[in-house]
Structure formats: structure tokens, C-alpha cells
Enzyme design. Structure first.
Site: not given
Ligand code: HDE
Length: 716
Positions: A77, A150, A341, A364
Site C-alpha cells: 500500500h 480493502n 492499525h 501494523y
Molecule cells: Fe495490510 N498492511 N496486511 N491488509 N493493509 C499494511 O501497514 C498486513 C491485509 C491494508 O493506507 C502495512 O501501515 C499483514 C488485509 C491497508 O496506510 C502492514 C496482513 C487487508 C493498508 C500490513 C495484511 C489489509 C495496509 C503496510 C496479513 C484488508 C494501507 C503499511 C495478515 C482488510 C493502510 C502499514 C494505509 C497496510 C500488514 C492483510 C489492508 C505491513 C501482515 C486482509 C488498506 O503492516
């Protein structure tokens, strides 16, 4: 210092941010320490031709700051855009949740929303085929609640431990860092072809949902099952939805690829311009509520993030409205530094045991520590809550708070026991008391083994054109894969979703669908697990199709904020243009003129009109529809212009509404629109705009006439 920019939104959060806003208007240039700078053009030297002196603290400060201007981009993202807004609930949700921001319809809760793509780097294109992030930070009076969702309701994997594998597979390949912001490459499909649990999500990502027309025209989903808790701490399962009031609309794949070249900031610009022009994007917050006692009544597991709850089984109740009404003042300070987060929840909202959600609860916070440089990221203005913060956490990099007094521990008597714990009645957060009596295991519940029934449900719920687009997307993506075995393995997976889909994709790839998918089909299991025990299980869905899954059934009664291009050249019919502009603007759309050159264009009766764009700086892919007013000289010029003909051909190819009024025959005959079928209601040719404006508006509201795709191929 307070900003001079007019505050369109005076929410608590905006008042809070005002304390950090800075504006240099009418001010002296200073160093970071407030010393006025006399010469910002020359460094301090030993003589005018001599070396620069170490003493030049002004230059050193400036360059040192510059050297440190970047922070790590988000690992996923990274590319995104944000906006401020407000949320209001329609009526009290007290029955199911005690969250204060969901009680009083009069209460406005400030929010900051960030939309994003997932795979591309920070500077990548907005129009990649990808999932879009839809993250909302609610600054509630009880602390921040982040709904980090999402634009698709399911996910690729069931367990967080697979996330680094998934992301490594989709990101540019490690040896040559290609391709950027694209899943069409071997490592992604290699991984997917071995992970049948991703089949449902793959259907979504290969559909046009992955190519939104605008951030303002996409749905949002919390994906996981969460819990609501009421005053009695009774739990109700909840799935969150965002429903855009403009409907859910997408662009065509060919169009997306063109937009990426013509305007890589297409979605960012669209969001920015809509808010600047006062067309505030709006969504309704929807919830699907499931009683605790109904947890096991579905044919899928509520904890499995590769499943949605079909709206036919549990309707979405629309409980409030989100309005985005203010652009950020500073991209870095707000959009880049905002730290979401999933663990930021308020009393009344709690987690389920979805193993993907559980892993996110770790990730997060960890990610913010790295990206924002330490444990005080909550003090950054965009992240700090409007609710008061009092605790015994101290120090760390860049600490802003000046904690007074001697006490930084609890219990204490020196500080009178303060700050003290809050009873639940005083808003103290409590977790749902779930009974857990289990063995510690590394296993996946067999209720997670159905990988195909909802993928099939999704495919079967799509309209003909939507299905066609999925087939073509898969042909494109797998066509880019270089290793033949991966293609074959993917066809095996697709054949489990739909024989028809697999056969059509196979035809495009020039290979047959394998008689039997490669075994074991699921290659994601522990070293001591019997592969047979983790293979996909076939479950027959009780639903044949679900209307909510098709964009065909979305809102199609508005053209608010749609962009129409009017093609003009000297001698065009100014009255027609004015009449059409008035009709479109009355419905909230925008009309922009595009001419063979920049500057002033003359109407047939000699009036001057400034061209908004030239054919060089605009392209049909940046608009929703095309209008061509008559005027003999203008039509002759346009007919002679290859760029003008291409503009109309391309709009026609992408199934957009095209309207021409007056005598435009010479020009239309130079384009494919001139050969449109009589029953094509999105090509409107008439003598007078008054008669056809309404038909044009209906055609734009319908978004696209996708049927045109099959009828005729246009080499635009
Ligand atoms: Fe994320 N995800 N994600 N994700 N995600 C991040 O956090 C992560 C997942 C989502 O505009 C990171 O601050 C893991 C699902 C959005 O700043 C990180 C797993 C969904 C955003 C991270 C998922 C999301 C992130 C990277 C699997 C939809 C952007 C930067 C367990 C429900 C937020 C940050 C923004 C961002 C980890 C799966 C949505 C790395 C480990 C499912 C919208 O922490």
C-alpha cells in the site's frame, strides 16, 4: 501558527491540526531555530572563489534536513491518497454496540481516509490491476478506531503467516525488480497456482473491481468478521461495508493501461479535484450482523477471510454516512505519515479469531515503529487522537509531550494514584470474554478447506461482459507468465472454479485444460501434515448467484462529477456547446473543451472560448464521455485531424457515451462512431442538443455500453 486556508471542516480534529499548520505567507525566511536568513543563494566561502566553510551552519542545517527527507515507504500500500472528512451514524446502534460514535446521529466524528494500491511502489501508477486499500481513521471521543479495509471483501490467504510469501511473490521480482505494480509475472502466479485458497480472491482481482473508475466509485470492506459489544458486553459478529453513493464503476483494461501512461495520478487527481470543487465523495457504512448463536449456521466459516457473507443470507444494513470534505494541506505530513492499525479499536468493537486478523494485529504496530522511526508516532498530528491521552509511557525518539511531575509508574501514591484505570462504566475498554479451551496446534480448521464454492459463486454472479473481462484478464496475466507449468497448474485451479472459464482461458493460451489438476493441489502445509488432509474440499453453495457481486446492478442514476470532453475547433457551434454544458452541469457533471491546439478557439459567430486542453494534453481515456458540437469549419478541421478521430474511436472502443449535435457527419464518418449500430443507445446523433441531452445523460449514467465490445473490434 493557524493556516490561512479556509477551513471547510471545523471538526475537532481540524481544530487540533490547526496547532501544527504553518504558512510562510508574509513571513521572513528563517532557519529551523528561528534565525532570519539573509542570503539563501550563496554558501559561506573563504573568498568568493574559495572553498565552503564548515562554519556555514545555515547551509549544513538545510542540506542535512534534505538528506533525511525520506522515510521507508510502506511495504504494501505504498502508493496512496488521503482526505479528511466526517462520519455520522443514522440512528443509535446501542442494541449491538456501545461504541459512542455509533450512538448519536447528531455526533460528527472526524475521519482521515487513505486509499491505495497494494503492490506498486510509491511512485507507481494508480491504474494498476490491483486491490485497493480503503483505510479509515475515526477520531472518536473514546480514542481512534481504524477500519483498515480493502475494496474487495475477501483476501488471498487464510493465515497471516503466509502474507510475506504472498507479497514477495507479487512484488517486482527480486533479481531484476520487474515488473512494477503488476501481478502479471511468474512469481505471483507460481505462488497462486500452489495456493488454491486464493481462488476466490483471484476472481475479484481479475475482475474489473481491480480497475476502479475512481476511488469515489468503489466499495470498501473490513474483510474480517469483527465483533460488536453492547453495554451488557453481549457480542454480535459484524462485517463492515462501505457503499459509494455514486455506485461502483470501473474502467476497461486497455483503458487502464492507457491512463497509466497519460496520467499516472488519475485516481489521486480525481479525488483531489472532486473535493476541491465541492463534490464531496460519500459512502454509507453498512454492517452485516450475525448473532453469536448463529456462528456455525453457514456453509463457510465466519473466521475464514477468503469468504464473504452473501447479502442474500445476511442483508447489509446501512447505518451511517462518510463524507470526504477536505484535502490534506501537506501530503507527507498527513497522507504519508498517517499510521493505521487494525488494533486501534474503541470500547464496543472487538476482534474475532480470524487468523489473518490476528496476524495483522501484530504487523501494523510493528510496521509503524520502523516507518515512523519509534514509539512516539501516535504524537504525529495526523495520528494523535482527539480523546485525551494520559499514561506512564515516557521518552523515546522525538517525544513531543512534556510530562510533568515525578510519577511515571502505577500504582503510585505520590501522584495520588493518577492516571487511574477506567471502570467499564467509565468507558474502560474490555475484551469479549470468549471461552477458549484448546490444544496449542499449528493447524487449519477443516471448515477452512472449501476453496472454490465462493469463487464459483462470484464468477456465476457476473454479467456477460464482466465474465468476458475476467477471461481476458486471466489470458493477459497468464500470457505474461514464462514458465509453461505454471499456466497449466493455474488452468487446473480455474477448472475447479468453472469449466467454462478454464476452457476460455485455455483457448487464449493455446493449451488444453488438464484433465486432472496437478496433485497435491494445495502445497501449503506443514512438513508432518498428510497432504491429503489439507486438499480443497468441494462444498456446494446454496446460492446460484448473488446480485450484489455484479457491478451491473450498481447505482446508475447519476452523472454527478463525471467528466465529459467536448471536441471543438475554430468555427464550432457555440450555442450547442453552451446548451449541452448547461444540461450536463445541471446534473452535476463537468464539461471540458478539447481542441487541436491550446489558446482561444472561436465559435462560428466569432465568440472566443478558451480551450481547456489540446489534443496533445488530453486523451479520451481521461473522460467519461465525448460531445461533439456542429459548426462546418470545426467539423472539417476535426475530420482532418488524426488525433481527433483517434479520440472518438478510442472512446467508442471503451464503450463510452458519445453525442454529436448539428451537422457532424463528415467527422463522424471518419470514426467508428459513425458506423455505430442503430440500437447503440450510447451513440447519440441529433440536430439539436435540447432534444438529446437527456438521452446523453442517461447513457453516461449507465457508465458503459459493454455490448459494443463484442459487436465490433476497433483498432484504436
Ligand atoms: Fe495490510 N498492511 N496486511 N491488509 N493493509 C499494511 O501497514 C498486513 C491485509 C491494508 O493506507 C502495512 O501501515 C499483514 C488485509 C491497508 O496506510 C502492514 C496482513 C487487508 C493498508 C500490513 C495484511 C489489509 C495496509 C503496510 C496479513 C484488508 C494501507 C503499511 C495478515 C482488510 C493502510 C502499514 C494505509 C497496510 C500488514 C492483510 C489492508 C505491513 C501482515 C486482509 C488498506 O503492516
Amino acid at each position: 501558527m493557524a493556516t490561512k486556508k479556509k477551513n471547510t471542516n471545523v471538526s475537532k480534529k481540524q481544530v487540533d491540526l490547526d496547532t501544527n499548520r504553518e504558512d510562510g505567507a508574509d513571513q521572513f525566511l528563517t532557519t529551523n531555530h528561528g534565525v532570519r536568513i539573509n542570503d539563501n543563494q550563496n554558501s559561506l566561502k573563504a573568498g568568493e572563489r574559495g572553498p565552503t566553510l564548515l562554519e556555514d551552519f545555515i547551509m549544513r542545517e538545510k542540506i542535512t534536513h534534505f538528506d533525511h527527507e525520506r522515510i521507508p515507504e510502506r511495504i504494501v500500500h505504498a502508493r496512496g491518497s488521503g482526505a479528511h472528512g466526517v462520519f455520522q451514524v443514522y440512528e443509535s446502534m446501542a442494541k449491538v454496540t456501545k461504541a459512542k460514535f455509533l450512538q448519536d446521529p447528531k455526533r460528527e466524528t472526524p475521519v482521515f481516509v487513505r486509499f491505495s494500491t497494494v503492490a506498486g511502489f510509491r511512485g507507481s501508477t494508480d491504474l494498476a490491476r490491483d486491490v485497493r486499500g480503503f483505510a479509515v481513521k475515526f477520531y472518536t471521543d473514546e480514542g481512534n478506531f481504524d477500519l483498515v479495509g480493502n475494496n474487495m471483501p475477501v483476501f488471498f490467504i487464510q493465515d497471516a503467516v503466509k502474507f510475506p510469501d504472498l507479497i514477495h511473490a507479487v512484488k517486482p521480482e527480486p533479481h531484476n525488480e520487474m515488473p512494477q505494480a503488476a501481478s502479471a509475472h511468474d512469481t505471483f502466479w507460481d505462488f497462486i497456482s500452489l495456493m488454491p485458497e486464493s481462488a476466490h480472491m483471484i476472481m475479484w482481482v481479475m475482475s474489473d473491481r481491480a480497475l476502479p473508475r475512481s476511488y469515489r466509485m468503489m466499495e470498501g470492506f473490513g474483510v474480517h468478521t469483527f465483533r460488536f459489544l453492547n453495554e451488557q458486553n453481549k457480542s454480535t459478529f459484524v462485517k463492515f461495508h462501505w457503499k459509494p453513493l455514486l455506485g461502483v464503476h470501473s474502467v476497461a483494461w486497455d483503458e487502464a493501461q492507457n491512463i497509466s501512461g497519460k496520467d499516472a495520478d488519475f485516481h489521486r487527481r480525481d479525488l483531489w479535484e472532486a473535493i476541491e470543487s465541492g463534490v464531496f465523495p460519500e459512502w454509507e457504512l453498512g454492517v452485516q450482523l450475525v448473532k453469536e448463536s448463529d456462528e456455525h449456521k453457514f456453509e463457510f466459516d465466519l473466521l475464514d477471510p477468503t469468504k464473504l457473507i452473501p447479502e442474500e443470507l445476511v442483508p447489509v444494513q446501512r447505518i451511517g454516512k462518510l463524507t470526504l470534505n477536505r484535502n490534506p494541506d501537506n501530503f507527507f505530513a498527513e497522507t504519508e505519515q498517517v499510521a493505521y492499525h487494525v488494533g486501534h479499536v474503541v470500547p464496543g468493537i472487538d476482534f474475532s479469531n480470524d487468523p489473518l486478523l490476528q496476524g495483522r494485529l501484530f504487523s501494523y504496530l510493528d510496521t509503524q515503529l520502523k516507518r515512523l522511526g519509534g514509539p512516539n508516532f501516535h504524537e504525529i498530528p495526523i495520528n494523535r487522537p482527539v480523546a485525551p491521552v494520559h499514561n506512564n509511557q515516557r521518552d523515546g525518539h522525538m517525544r513531543q509531550t512534556i510530562n510533568t511531575g515525578r510519577v511515571s509508574y502505577e500504582p503510585n501514591s505520590i501522584g495520588g494514584g493518577c492516571p487511574f484505570q477506567a471502570a467499564m462504566a467509565d468507558g474502560g475498554f474490555n475484551s469479549f470474554e470468549e471461552r477458549i479451551d484448546a490444544k496449542k496446534v499449528r493447524q487449519r480448521s477443516p471448515s477452512f478447506h472449501d476453496h472454490f464454492s465462493q469463487a464459483t459463486l462470484f464468477y456465476n454472479s457476473q454479467s456477460d461482459s464482466e465474465q468476458r473481462h475476467i477471461v481476458n484478464a486471466l489470458r493477459f496475466e497468464l500470457g505474461k507468465v514464462e514458465i509453461p507449468d505454471i499456466r497449466v497448474r493455474m488452468l487446473g485451479i480455474l477448472s475447479q472454479v468453472s469449466k467454462d472459464l478454464a476452457e476460455q482461458v485455455a483457448e487464449g493460451l493455446g493449451i488444453p485444460v488438464p484433465a486432472k489438476p496437478e496433485q497435491p493441489m494445495n502445497q501449503s502445509f506443514g512438513a508432518d501434515t498428510d497432504p491429503k488432509s489439507v486438499q480443497p474440499k468441494k462444498v456446494r453453495s446454496s446460492l446460484e448467484s448473488s446480485a450484489a457481486l455484479s457491478m451491473k446492478n450498481t447505482v446508475k442514476n447519476t452523472i454527478k462529477s463525471r467528466k465529459v470532453a467536448a471536441l471543438i475547433a475554430d468555427g464550432f457551434d457555440g450555442k450547442h456547446l453552451e446548451a449541452m454544458k448547461k444540461a450536463l452541469m445541471a446534473e452535476g457533471a463537468m464539461l471540458k473543451t478539447v481542441a487541436p491546439r491550446n489558446g482561444v478557439i472561436k465559435t462560428a459567430d466569432g465568440k472566443a472560448v478558451a480551450a481547456d486542453f489540446s489534443l496533445l494534453t488530453a486523451a479520451s481515456v481521461l473522460f467519461d464521455a465525448v460531445y461533439i458540437p456542429g459548426g462546418a469549419a470545426s467539423i472539417e478541421t476535426l475530420a482532418d485531424s488524426a488525433d481527433a478521430c483517434h479520440f472518438v474511436d478510442e472512446a467508442y472502443k471503451h464503450c463510452k457515451a458519445i453525442c454529436a449535435t448539428g451537422d457532424t457527419t463528415e467527422f463522424l464518418e471518419s470514426t467508428y462512431a459513425g458506423e455505430a449500430d442503430d440500437d447503440d443507445e450510447a451513440v447519440i446523433i441529433a440536430a439539436n442538443p435540447g432534444k438529446v441531452a437527456a438521452a446523453f445523460i442517461t447513457a453516461i449514467a449507465n457508465h458503459r455500453n459493454w455490448d459494443r465490445e463484442v459487436e465490433r473490434k476497433i483498432p484504436a
